[in-house]
Write an enzyme that holds these catalytic residues in place. Structure first.
Site, PDB file in Angstrom:
ATOM      1  N   CYS A  70       0.858  -1.180   0.000  1.00 39.43           N
ATOM      2  CA  CYS A  70       0.000   0.000   0.000  1.00 39.43           C
ATOM      3  C   CYS A  70       0.890   1.224   0.000  1.00 39.43           C
ATOM      4  O   CYS A  70       1.735   1.370   0.892  1.00 39.43           O
ATOM      5  CB  CYS A  70      -0.898  -0.027   1.246  1.00 39.43           C
ATOM      6  SG  CYS A  70      -1.864   1.472   1.524  1.00 39.43           S
ATOM      7  N   ASN A  71       0.734   2.095  -0.979  1.00 34.00           N
ATOM      8  CA  ASN A  71       1.558   3.301  -1.060  1.00 34.00           C
ATOM      9  C   ASN A  71       1.313   4.221   0.133  1.00 34.00           C
ATOM     10  O   ASN A  71       2.247   4.791   0.699  1.00 34.00           O
ATOM     11  CB  ASN A  71       1.270   4.033  -2.370  1.00 34.00           C
ATOM     12  CG  ASN A  71       1.732   3.262  -3.585  1.00 34.00           C
ATOM     13  OD1 ASN A  71       2.890   3.304  -3.960  1.00 34.00           O
ATOM     14  ND2 ASN A  71       0.818   2.535  -4.212  1.00 34.00           N
ATOM     15  N   CYS A 182      -1.720   3.699  -6.512  1.00 41.02           N
ATOM     16  CA  CYS A 182      -2.462   3.025  -5.442  1.00 41.02           C
ATOM     17  C   CYS A 182      -2.640   1.581  -5.871  1.00 41.02           C
ATOM     18  O   CYS A 182      -2.949   1.312  -7.045  1.00 41.02           O
ATOM     19  CB  CYS A 182      -3.819   3.690  -5.224  1.00 41.02           C
ATOM     20  SG  CYS A 182      -4.931   2.780  -4.118  1.00 41.02           S
TER      21      CYS A 182
END
Length: 260
Positions: A70-71, A182
């Site tokens: 997850c960024n 994302c």
């Protein structure tokens, strides 16, 4: 050896799917923070506390390495997690650097699609400042896309209209690369590719993340490759219906039969 994957919801499954293709002889545990998805609209402090709590739960399964798939979670908590745990921890960041390098000689711009929270973080600004010497990177938040993905909403007409409305202010002839910043967004990569002009490429961070994971496993001497690609799916809420949803999403990624 067991590799843990973490995301707020379904998005990190796109990275897990890449790992299953590239590292098929490891075993995996995937944790989704279903108590707090989506992270995008929430405050940084709240999200950081959610992440630390969820990773503490995941660590109870004695994982040997961790991928923060997850960024947003990477930008907010990866430094703290590396201080807390001795295992290899691989984070993610939007693939801005390779996108800029690919566009450097073309004169085209780069458009980064991500959540608002990712785009607001100092880590993202530092990344863009470091690699974007020509000032060719633009950023566009697409928060609704996470919600669509979490609902397994793949209606082709509706998603296409959504993309068109969000991209309408941009002259796409000026762009050469779109970055999916994302991990939820690659669920819609094929549809986005259909509607973008053919000269625009699409990149995301999944392949690079898995390459870093493989290199890290070898560096630490823990790449045993004696597993069978088993996947255990977990969520912080313990909701079995959501676990079933994760299995459906992972199967969709494997079969590439998403749009209706």
């Amino acid at each position: 050896m067991t590799i843990g994957f973490f995301d707020s919801g379904l998005g990190g499954l796109t990275v897990l799917s890449e790992a299953l293709r590239k590292l098929p002889h490891e075993d995996y545990i995937y944790m989704a923070d279903t108590l707090h998805v989506p992270y995008g609209p929430k405050s940084k402090d709240d999200v950081q506390s959610y992440i630390l709590e969820a990773i503490e739960m995941l660590m109870q399964y004695h994982i040997d390495a961790l991928v923060i798939a997850c960024n947003t979670a990477t930008s907010i908590a990866v430094a703290e997690l590396r201080d807390m745990y001795a295992i290899p921890i691989i984070g993610m960041e939007p693939a801005v650097k390779p996108a800029v390098e690919m566009n450097r000689a073309t004169g085209k711009r780069v458009l980064v699609l991500a959540t608002q929270l990712t785009l607001q973080q100092e880590k993202y600004y530092a990344l863009v400042s470091r690699v974007d010497e020509q000032g060719i990177v633009d950023s566009l938040p697409l928060p609704e896309l996470v919600q669509f993905c979490e609902a397994l909403q793949f209606d082709k007409r509706m998603i296409t209209e959504y993309f068109r409305s969000k991209l309408a202010p941009y002259n796409l002839n000026d762009y050469g690369i779109v970055v999916l910043g994302c991990t939820h967004y690659p669920f819609y990569a094929d549809l986005l590719r259909e509607m973008l002009p053919p000269h625009i490429g699409i990149v995301d961070g999944s392949a690079g993340t898995v390459r870093r994971l493989a290199a890290m496993l070898h560096r630490y001497g823990i790449a045993e490759s004696q597993g069978n690609g088993s996947v255990k799916l977990l969520c912080t809420s313990g909701d079995q219906a959501y676990v079933n949803k994760m299995r459906t999403a992972l199967d969709l990624l494997a079969g590439n039969t998403i749009y209706t």
